[in-house]
Design a protein around this motif. Structure first.
Motif, PDB file in Angstrom:
ATOM      1  N   CYS A 138       0.900  -1.145   0.362  1.00 31.60           N
ATOM      2  CA  CYS A 138       0.111   0.318  -0.124  1.00 31.60           C
ATOM      3  C   CYS A 138       0.834   1.033  -0.080  1.00 31.60           C
ATOM      4  O   CYS A 138       1.028   2.224  -0.587  1.00 31.60           O
ATOM      5  CB  CYS A 138      -1.399  -0.181   0.820  1.00 31.60           C
ATOM      6  N   VAL A 139       2.036   0.888   0.729  1.00 28.60           N
ATOM      7  CA  VAL A 139       2.841   2.460   0.345  1.00 28.60           C
ATOM      8  C   VAL A 139       3.511   2.498  -0.084  1.00 28.60           C
ATOM      9  O   VAL A 139       4.215   3.399  -0.623  1.00 28.60           O
ATOM     10  CB  VAL A 139       3.674   2.391   2.125  1.00 28.60           C
ATOM     11  N   LEU A 140       4.050   1.892  -0.528  1.00 28.12           N
ATOM     12  CA  LEU A 140       4.514   1.299  -2.251  1.00 28.12           C
ATOM     13  C   LEU A 140       3.725   1.815  -4.131  1.00 28.12           C
ATOM     14  O   LEU A 140       4.419   2.487  -4.699  1.00 28.12           O
ATOM     15  CB  LEU A 140       5.842   0.557  -2.436  1.00 28.12           C
ATOM     16  N   SER A 141       2.807   1.531  -3.225  1.00 29.87           N
ATOM     17  CA  SER A 141       1.532   1.895  -4.640  1.00 29.87           C
ATOM     18  C   SER A 141       1.707   3.267  -4.810  1.00 29.87           C
ATOM     19  O   SER A 141       1.888   4.431  -4.614  1.00 29.87           O
ATOM     20  CB  SER A 141       0.487   1.577  -4.546  1.00 29.87           C
ATOM     21  N   GLY A 142       1.846   3.525  -6.272  1.00 28.26           N
ATOM     22  CA  GLY A 142       2.028   5.653  -6.583  1.00 28.26           C
ATOM     23  C   GLY A 142       2.666   4.899  -8.190  1.00 28.26           C
ATOM     24  O   GLY A 142       3.045   3.953  -8.598  1.00 28.26           O
ATOM     25  N   GLU A 143       2.565   5.832  -9.000  1.00 32.16           N
ATOM     26  CA  GLU A 143       3.614   6.084  -9.585  1.00 32.16           C
ATOM     27  C   GLU A 143       4.649   7.297  -9.735  1.00 32.16           C
ATOM     28  O   GLU A 143       5.285   7.522  -9.027  1.00 32.16           O
ATOM     29  CB  GLU A 143       3.096   7.253 -10.712  1.00 32.16           C
ATOM     30  N   TRP A 144       6.094   6.207 -10.554  1.00 37.38           N
ATOM     31  CA  TRP A 144       7.155   6.805  -9.869  1.00 37.38           C
ATOM     32  C   TRP A 144       8.204   6.424 -11.351  1.00 37.38           C
ATOM     33  O   TRP A 144       8.072   6.085 -11.825  1.00 37.38           O
ATOM     34  CB  TRP A 144       7.978   5.249  -9.599  1.00 37.38           C
ATOM     35  N   ARG A 145       9.000   7.314 -11.105  1.00 38.87           N
ATOM     36  CA  ARG A 145      10.292   7.338 -12.505  1.00 38.87           C
ATOM     37  C   ARG A 145      11.484   7.362 -11.990  1.00 38.87           C
ATOM     38  O   ARG A 145      11.015   7.388 -10.393  1.00 38.87           O
ATOM     39  CB  ARG A 145       9.781   8.874 -13.072  1.00 38.87           C
ATOM     40  N   LEU A 146      11.988   6.586 -12.898  1.00 41.10           N
ATOM     41  CA  LEU A 146      13.488   6.400 -12.920  1.00 41.10           C
ATOM     42  C   LEU A 146      14.114   7.856 -12.922  1.00 41.10           C
ATOM     43  O   LEU A 146      13.997   8.534 -13.744  1.00 41.10           O
ATOM     44  CB  LEU A 146      14.299   5.307 -13.913  1.00 41.10           C
ATOM     45  N   THR A 147      15.195   7.773 -11.282  1.00 39.03           N
ATOM     46  CA  THR A 147      15.458   9.287 -11.811  1.00 39.03           C
ATOM     47  C   THR A 147      17.615   8.739 -11.594  1.00 39.03           C
ATOM     48  O   THR A 147      17.953   9.809 -11.901  1.00 39.03           O
ATOM     49  CB  THR A 147      15.346   9.994 -10.383  1.00 39.03           C
ATOM     50  N   GLN A 148      17.977   7.732 -11.086  1.00 42.35           N
ATOM     51  CA  GLN A 148      18.906   7.459 -11.074  1.00 42.35           C
ATOM     52  C   GLN A 148      19.936   6.369 -11.724  1.00 42.35           C
ATOM     53  O   GLN A 148      18.633   5.113 -10.395  1.00 42.35           O
ATOM     54  CB  GLN A 148      20.015   7.962 -10.207  1.00 42.35           C
ATOM     55  N   ILE A 149      20.386   5.350 -12.061  1.00 43.23           N
ATOM     56  CA  ILE A 149      21.047   3.875 -11.900  1.00 43.23           C
ATOM     57  C   ILE A 149      22.084   4.006 -11.772  1.00 43.23           C
ATOM     58  O   ILE A 149      23.156   5.354 -12.521  1.00 43.23           O
ATOM     59  CB  ILE A 149      20.760   3.790 -13.705  1.00 43.23           C
ATOM     60  N   TYR A 150      22.911   3.147 -10.692  1.00 39.68           N
ATOM     61  CA  TYR A 150      23.970   2.810 -10.434  1.00 39.68           C
ATOM     62  C   TYR A 150      24.509   1.203 -11.046  1.00 39.68           C
ATOM     63  O   TYR A 150      23.368   0.957 -10.985  1.00 39.68           O
ATOM     64  CB  TYR A 150      24.345   3.477  -9.327  1.00 39.68           C
ATOM     65  N   ALA A 151      25.842   1.220 -11.790  1.00 39.22           N
ATOM     66  CA  ALA A 151      25.759   0.129 -11.806  1.00 39.22           C
ATOM     67  C   ALA A 151      27.471  -0.037 -11.522  1.00 39.22           C
ATOM     68  O   ALA A 151      28.499   0.612 -11.154  1.00 39.22           O
ATOM     69  CB  ALA A 151      26.502   0.509 -13.559  1.00 39.22           C
ATOM     70  N   ASN A 152      27.559  -1.061 -11.030  1.00 38.84           N
ATOM     71  CA  ASN A 152      28.821  -1.376  -9.273  1.00 38.84           C
ATOM     72  C   ASN A 152      29.045  -0.444  -8.745  1.00 38.84           C
ATOM     73  O   ASN A 152      30.335   0.262  -8.581  1.00 38.84           O
ATOM     74  CB  ASN A 152      29.625  -2.162 -10.589  1.00 38.84           C
ATOM     75  N   GLY A 153      27.825   0.647  -8.309  1.00 44.24           N
ATOM     76  CA  GLY A 153      28.294   1.770  -7.079  1.00 44.24           C
ATOM     77  C   GLY A 153      28.568   2.790  -8.443  1.00 44.24           C
ATOM     78  O   GLY A 153      28.993   3.942  -7.581  1.00 44.24           O
ATOM     79  N   VAL A 154      29.048   3.268  -9.441  1.00 40.16           N
ATOM     80  CA  VAL A 154      28.794   4.101  -9.995  1.00 40.16           C
ATOM     81  C   VAL A 154      27.485   4.252 -10.734  1.00 40.16           C
ATOM     82  O   VAL A 154      27.118   4.238 -11.905  1.00 40.16           O
ATOM     83  CB  VAL A 154      30.198   3.639 -11.404  1.00 40.16           C
TER      84      VAL A 154
END
Length: 127
Positions: free
Chosen positions: A16-32
């Protein structure tokens, strides 16, 4: 819409808390931080479970290439794993590194036999 303000009686579960509309703002690959990818297209809508105590719910997603898919989402492993199961694909388990009504951090670990980074971290914010 997510439960937002933390009104616990209206949010009986983590789903219930996680439901909603989300957009991706950052991606880290192996911490970078990966700045080579345009994140504008990615949108994930985790539809509110009905009833709010249900163990599964539907999702809608637009991936990084603009392709739309739908499926079922669940929270498992003692509320530590978000699993997206697209209608036309296999289950995608993401470790929930952290979450608030304002930010979700998900981690996916790749098979060691694959080429490229071993771990991806995705930061999503509501829109």
């Amino acid at each position: 819409m997510s439960c937002g303000g933390g009104d616990i009686p209206d949010c009986p579960s983590k789903m219930c808390v996680l439901s909603g509309e989300w957009r991706l703002t950052q991606i880290y690959a192996n911490g970078v931080l990966d700045t080579s990818i345009d994140l504008e297209k990615y949108k994930l809508t985790l539809i509110m479970p009905n009833p709010t105590s249900a163990p599964t719910a539907n999702f809608n997603r637009v991936n990084l290439t603009g392709v739309t898919d739908t499926g079922i989402w669940t929270i498992g492993n003692n509320n530590t794993v978000l699993t997206l199961t697209p209608q036309s694909g296999i289950a995608e388990p993401y470790i929930i590194k952290s979450y608030t009504p304002r930010k979700i951090v998900l981690v996916i670990e790749r098979d060691v036999n694959k080429t490229g980074p071993d771990e991806f971290e995705y930061v999503l914010e509501p829109f």
